[in-house]
Design a protein around this motif. Structure first.
Motif, PDB file in Angstrom:
ATOM      1  N   UNK A 166       0.857  -1.193   0.000  1.00 43.82           N
ATOM      2  CA  UNK A 166       0.000   0.000   0.000  1.00 43.82           C
ATOM      3  C   UNK A 166       0.888   1.235   0.000  1.00 43.82           C
ATOM      4  N   UNK A 167       0.413   2.296  -0.647  1.00 48.09           N
ATOM      5  CA  UNK A 167       1.102   3.584  -0.655  1.00 48.09           C
ATOM      6  C   UNK A 167       0.266   4.568   0.148  1.00 48.09           C
ATOM      7  N   UNK A 168       0.845   5.091   1.214  1.00 52.20           N
ATOM      8  CA  UNK A 168       0.160   6.074   2.050  1.00 52.20           C
ATOM      9  C   UNK A 168       0.641   7.463   1.658  1.00 52.20           C
ATOM     10  N   UNK A 169      -0.259   8.279   1.104  1.00 52.76           N
ATOM     11  CA  UNK A 169       0.085   9.636   0.679  1.00 52.76           C
ATOM     12  C   UNK A 169      -0.159  10.578   1.849  1.00 52.76           C
ATOM     13  N   UNK A 170       0.921  11.187   2.346  1.00 51.24           N
ATOM     14  CA  UNK A 170       0.842  11.971   3.577  1.00 51.24           C
ATOM     15  C   UNK A 170       1.441  13.364   3.375  1.00 51.24           C
ATOM     16  N   UNK A 171       0.914  14.073   2.403  1.00 50.73           N
ATOM     17  CA  UNK A 171       1.387  15.429   2.126  1.00 50.73           C
ATOM     18  C   UNK A 171       0.588  16.448   2.941  1.00 50.73           C
ATOM     19  N   UNK A 172       1.069  17.689   3.048  1.00 51.21           N
ATOM     20  CA  UNK A 172       0.462  18.665   3.974  1.00 51.21           C
ATOM     21  C   UNK A 172      -1.005  18.989   3.734  1.00 51.21           C
ATOM     22  N   UNK A 173      -1.424  19.105   2.486  1.00 52.73           N
ATOM     23  CA  UNK A 173      -2.809  19.510   2.220  1.00 52.73           C
ATOM     24  C   UNK A 173      -3.538  18.453   1.404  1.00 52.73           C
ATOM     25  N   UNK A 174      -4.873  18.469   1.478  1.00 52.50           N
ATOM     26  CA  UNK A 174      -5.670  17.529   0.697  1.00 52.50           C
ATOM     27  C   UNK A 174      -5.485  17.756  -0.799  1.00 52.50           C
TER      28      UNK A 174
END
Length: 251
Positions: A80-88
């Motif tokens: 799985x790739x968890x995308x955890x950038x600052x904004x939606x």
């Protein structure tokens, strides 16, 4: 990370902050899972290798806009790739860009704005976690159902998982040698409760976008190969269930 990694079935985290740190700590320290972290901060990169076993963590220093470089983290073979950038907004752009290169991988995002859930699902995300909504529900529960909130928080709180007498929610895939395959839910529920003081609270069926969660299904619900048994069990029972179900917990 310029030489790449040979990790497979690992978790990839794109973006770094205190939230990602708690997730990585839980995955590596508690679950002993392999994690690849893509980040744009070299100081954090060095700290990660000091803090965790290098056999379980791979770090890639890269600009978040340079998605072509992400292949060094073996994204196409990840779990799985968890995308955890600052904004939606940044998360959505990253999701669209990665889906072009890796269309068959599972994607997870934690949203600040729960109203964007359908937008992300339409863009191809596999799992959506609305952080604010979950926090609001938990806080509301503390206000008028404090014991329910304490129980829920305790199950989710990674700090308690090191205690063998504490409880956790786990899922196990049903393989051919599972003792409950083709058995009714009521039979599995009673066996697990009477022999292991464990509660079978649900069955997961299907994969990815076609998955369905059956919470406390009817007694006659038949457990099939490929289903996932969702249980509340004592932490000290982990080894017991790995042997009983002939598979490690998780997906």
């Amino acid at each position: 990370g310029f030489n790449g990694t040979e990790f497979v079935n690992h978790i990839v985290i794109v973006g770094w902050d205190s939230f990602a740190e708690m997730i990585v700590d839980n995955l590596i320290v508690k679950e002993k899972k392999k994690v690849a972290v893509i980040l744009n901060n070299k100081e954090v990169l060095d700290l990660l290798h000091q803090q965790y076993d290098n056999k379980l963590i791979f770090t890639l220093f890269a600009s978040y806009s340079n998605v072509e470089k992400y292949g060094l983290a073996n994204l196409d073979k990840s779990k799985v790739i968890f995308i955890n950038l600052p904004s939606d907004t940044e998360k959505l752009v990253m999701l669209i860009n990665l889906k072009k290169l890796y269309p068959d991988v599972n994607y997870l995002v934690a949203l600040d704005d729960a109203n964007l859930k359908e937008t992300f699902e339409s863009a191809g995300v596999t799992y959506v976690l609305p952080k604010a909504r979950i926090a609001a529900n938990l806080i509301s529960s503390y206000i008028f159902e404090p014991h329910v909130a304490e129980f829920t928080a305790d199950l989710m709180d990674g700090s308690s998982h090191s205690k063998k007498d504490d409880y956790d929610i786990r899922q196990y895939e049903v393989v051919d040698s599972n003792p409950f395959i083709n058995k009714k839910y009521s039979y599995a529920f009673n066996e697990l409760k009477s022999k292991y003081n464990t509660l079978l609270i649900g069955i997961g069926r299907g994969e990815h976008s076609n998955r369905t969660l059956y919470k406390l299904p009817d007694d006659d619900f038949v457990i099939l190969k490929g289903d996932h048994l969702i249980i509340i069990c004592n932490n000290k029972s982990e080894d017991i269930f790995d042997k009983l179900f002939y598979v490690e917990h998780g997906i």
